[in-house]
Design a protein around this motif. Sequence first.
Motif, PDB file in Angstrom:
ATOM      1  N   ARG A  31       0.831  -1.209   0.000  1.00 25.67           N
ATOM      2  CA  ARG A  31       0.000   0.000   0.000  1.00 25.67           C
ATOM      3  C   ARG A  31       0.869   1.264   0.000  1.00 25.67           C
ATOM      4  NH1 ARG A  31      -5.516   0.747  -0.682  1.00 25.67           N
ATOM      5  NH2 ARG A  31      -6.086  -0.698   0.973  1.00 25.67           N
ATOM      6  N   ASP A  36      -2.886  -0.041  -4.956  1.00 25.35           N
ATOM      7  CA  ASP A  36      -4.264   0.083  -4.485  1.00 25.35           C
ATOM      8  C   ASP A  36      -5.001  -1.253  -4.459  1.00 25.35           C
ATOM      9  OD1 ASP A  36      -4.244   2.808  -3.977  1.00 25.35           O
ATOM     10  OD2 ASP A  36      -4.687   3.304  -6.064  1.00 25.35           O
ATOM     11  N   TYR A  38      -4.239  -5.662  -4.821  1.00 25.03           N
ATOM     12  CA  TYR A  38      -3.337  -6.811  -5.008  1.00 25.03           C
ATOM     13  C   TYR A  38      -4.183  -8.032  -4.681  1.00 25.03           C
ATOM     14  CZ  TYR A  38       0.918  -9.651  -4.553  1.00 25.03           C
ATOM     15  OH  TYR A  38       1.903 -10.598  -4.693  1.00 25.03           O
ATOM     16  N   VAL A  40      -4.944 -12.056  -5.058  1.00 25.83           N
ATOM     17  CA  VAL A  40      -4.341 -13.361  -5.340  1.00 25.83           C
ATOM     18  C   VAL A  40      -5.439 -14.414  -5.414  1.00 25.83           C
ATOM     19  CG1 VAL A  40      -2.706 -15.107  -4.545  1.00 25.83           C
ATOM     20  CG2 VAL A  40      -2.237 -12.670  -4.134  1.00 25.83           C
ATOM     21  N   GLY A  95     -11.674   1.783 -14.618  1.00 29.92           N
ATOM     22  CA  GLY A  95     -12.538   2.045 -13.465  1.00 29.92           C
ATOM     23  C   GLY A  95     -13.250   0.793 -13.045  1.00 29.92           C
ATOM     24  N   LEU A  97     -15.756  -1.017  -9.735  1.00 34.32           N
ATOM     25  CA  LEU A  97     -16.387  -1.024  -8.417  1.00 34.32           C
ATOM     26  C   LEU A  97     -15.405  -1.622  -7.416  1.00 34.32           C
ATOM     27  CD1 LEU A  97     -19.114  -1.163  -6.619  1.00 34.32           C
ATOM     28  CD2 LEU A  97     -19.177  -3.539  -7.397  1.00 34.32           C
TER      29      LEU A  97
ATOM     30  N   MET B   1     -13.343 -19.427   0.893  1.00 29.15           N
ATOM     31  CA  MET B   1     -12.787 -18.403   0.008  1.00 29.15           C
ATOM     32  C   MET B   1     -13.868 -17.898  -0.942  1.00 29.15           C
ATOM     33  SD  MET B   1      -8.865 -19.447  -0.938  1.00 29.15           S
ATOM     34  CE  MET B   1      -8.982 -21.225  -1.081  1.00 29.15           C
ATOM     35  N   ASP B  36     -17.872  -7.606  -4.819  1.00 28.66           N
ATOM     36  CA  ASP B  36     -16.956  -6.789  -4.020  1.00 28.66           C
ATOM     37  C   ASP B  36     -15.920  -6.074  -4.885  1.00 28.66           C
ATOM     38  OD1 ASP B  36     -18.059  -7.266  -1.520  1.00 28.66           O
ATOM     39  OD2 ASP B  36     -16.961  -9.148  -1.287  1.00 28.66           O
ATOM     40  N   LEU B  37     -15.653  -6.601  -6.062  1.00 29.23           N
ATOM     41  CA  LEU B  37     -14.670  -5.965  -6.954  1.00 29.23           C
ATOM     42  C   LEU B  37     -15.088  -6.188  -8.400  1.00 29.23           C
ATOM     43  CD1 LEU B  37     -11.770  -4.590  -7.226  1.00 29.23           C
ATOM     44  CD2 LEU B  37     -10.982  -6.914  -7.750  1.00 29.23           C
ATOM     45  N   TYR B  38     -14.999  -5.112  -9.179  1.00 33.99           N
ATOM     46  CA  TYR B  38     -15.294  -5.189 -10.614  1.00 33.99           C
ATOM     47  C   TYR B  38     -14.338  -4.197 -11.273  1.00 33.99           C
ATOM     48  CZ  TYR B  38     -18.135  -5.202 -14.892  1.00 33.99           C
ATOM     49  OH  TYR B  38     -18.578  -5.328 -16.187  1.00 33.99           O
ATOM     50  N   LEU B  39     -13.278  -4.744 -11.847  1.00 31.19           N
ATOM     51  CA  LEU B  39     -12.176  -3.926 -12.351  1.00 31.19           C
ATOM     52  C   LEU B  39     -12.104  -4.047 -13.872  1.00 31.19           C
ATOM     53  CD1 LEU B  39      -9.419  -2.403 -11.866  1.00 31.19           C
ATOM     54  CD2 LEU B  39      -8.391  -4.685 -11.709  1.00 31.19           C
ATOM     55  N   THR B  53     -11.733  -8.104 -14.119  1.00 30.79           N
ATOM     56  CA  THR B  53     -11.475  -8.944 -12.944  1.00 30.79           C
ATOM     57  C   THR B  53     -12.598  -8.705 -11.943  1.00 30.79           C
ATOM     58  OG1 THR B  53      -9.070  -8.821 -13.214  1.00 30.79           O
ATOM     59  CG2 THR B  53      -9.881  -9.430 -11.036  1.00 30.79           C
ATOM     60  N   VAL B  55     -14.616 -10.021  -8.176  1.00 28.41           N
ATOM     61  CA  VAL B  55     -14.693 -10.805  -6.937  1.00 28.41           C
ATOM     62  C   VAL B  55     -16.120 -10.730  -6.428  1.00 28.41           C
ATOM     63  CG1 VAL B  55     -13.905 -11.023  -4.537  1.00 28.41           C
ATOM     64  CG2 VAL B  55     -12.279 -10.385  -6.332  1.00 28.41           C
ATOM     65  N   VAL B  93     -10.586 -16.903  -4.472  1.00 28.03           N
ATOM     66  CA  VAL B  93      -9.810 -15.755  -4.021  1.00 28.03           C
ATOM     67  C   VAL B  93      -9.103 -16.102  -2.711  1.00 28.03           C
ATOM     68  CG1 VAL B  93      -9.945 -13.368  -3.218  1.00 28.03           C
ATOM     69  CG2 VAL B  93     -11.307 -14.116  -5.179  1.00 28.03           C
ATOM     70  N   ALA B  94      -7.781 -15.984  -2.710  1.00 23.76           N
ATOM     71  CA  ALA B  94      -7.004 -16.321  -1.514  1.00 23.76           C
ATOM     72  C   ALA B  94      -6.837 -15.112  -0.600  1.00 23.76           C
ATOM     73  CB  ALA B  94      -5.632 -16.854  -1.922  1.00 23.76           C
ATOM     74  N   GLY B  95      -6.904 -13.902  -1.161  1.00 22.90           N
ATOM     75  CA  GLY B  95      -6.755 -12.701  -0.349  1.00 22.90           C
ATOM     76  C   GLY B  95      -5.938 -11.659  -1.069  1.00 22.90           C
ATOM     77  N   GLY B  96      -5.392 -10.733  -0.299  1.00 23.50           N
ATOM     78  CA  GLY B  96      -4.571  -9.690  -0.890  1.00 23.50           C
ATOM     79  C   GLY B  96      -4.780  -8.367  -0.200  1.00 23.50           C
ATOM     80  N   LEU B  97      -4.665  -7.308  -0.979  1.00 19.26           N
ATOM     81  CA  LEU B  97      -4.714  -5.938  -0.480  1.00 19.26           C
ATOM     82  C   LEU B  97      -5.775  -5.172  -1.250  1.00 19.26           C
ATOM     83  CD1 LEU B  97      -3.126  -3.467   0.949  1.00 19.26           C
ATOM     84  CD2 LEU B  97      -2.000  -3.254  -1.271  1.00 19.26           C
ATOM     85  N   GLY B  98      -6.571  -4.361  -0.523  1.00 14.69           N
ATOM     86  CA  GLY B  98      -7.502  -3.479  -1.221  1.00 14.69           C
ATOM     87  C   GLY B  98      -8.845  -4.094  -1.507  1.00 14.69           C
TER      88      GLY B  98
END
Lengths: 99, 99
Positions: A31, A36, A38, A40, A95, A97, B1, B36-39, B53, B55, B93-98
């Motif tokens: 971070r 922003d 990462y 895995v 961009g 979500l 997960m 939770d994530l839409y990139l 990507t 989640v 998804v194993a995890g990460g940052l953000g």
Amino acid sequence: MTYGCIASMKARPGLRDEVVSLLLGAADGLRQAGCDLYLVGLSEDDETTIWVTEVWRTREQHDASLELPEAKAAIGRAVPMLTGEFTRQDMAVAGGLGL
Amino acid sequence: MTYGCIASMKARPGLRDEVVSLLLGAADGLRQAGCDLYLVGLSEDDETTIWVTEVWRTREQHDASLELPEAKAAIGRAVPMLTGEFTRQDMAVAGGLGL
């Protein structure tokens, strides 16, 4: 637009969880290095592939992060557990979500 | 997960930005659908590829989201602008940052 990349790597048989632990352990310091996101993930298609999706404020911060001593140490520990098959896609983040 | 996926699609020449706008416009309602994530990213290797990507709290919520009327309408508008070449990787998804 910010910089992103989607990378994959393959662990040697039975070592995927260990590589994932290494990757997640390295996430803590990202971070403040300009990262922003990462993310895995473990492929569901096989038991060896790991996917990493990253978003960085700038590409330069991403490149610089690979030169950090912690990053070099983590890479040094991970490489012997990997097959050497990598893919990487660079992208401009449009961009979405949850960023 | 939790469940994640990394997908790519290719826009017909000159239409990538329009497809990206459609994808980003559809992102608003995803949070309440369990996302939770839409990139959304634009490949730097060419001028046609789009990477997405995602989640989701569960795979079932992801699958159900494709059946929402807004999603079906957006897909219907996007398909004529795409070449029909898709890739998709499912992952745990194993995890990460953000996240």
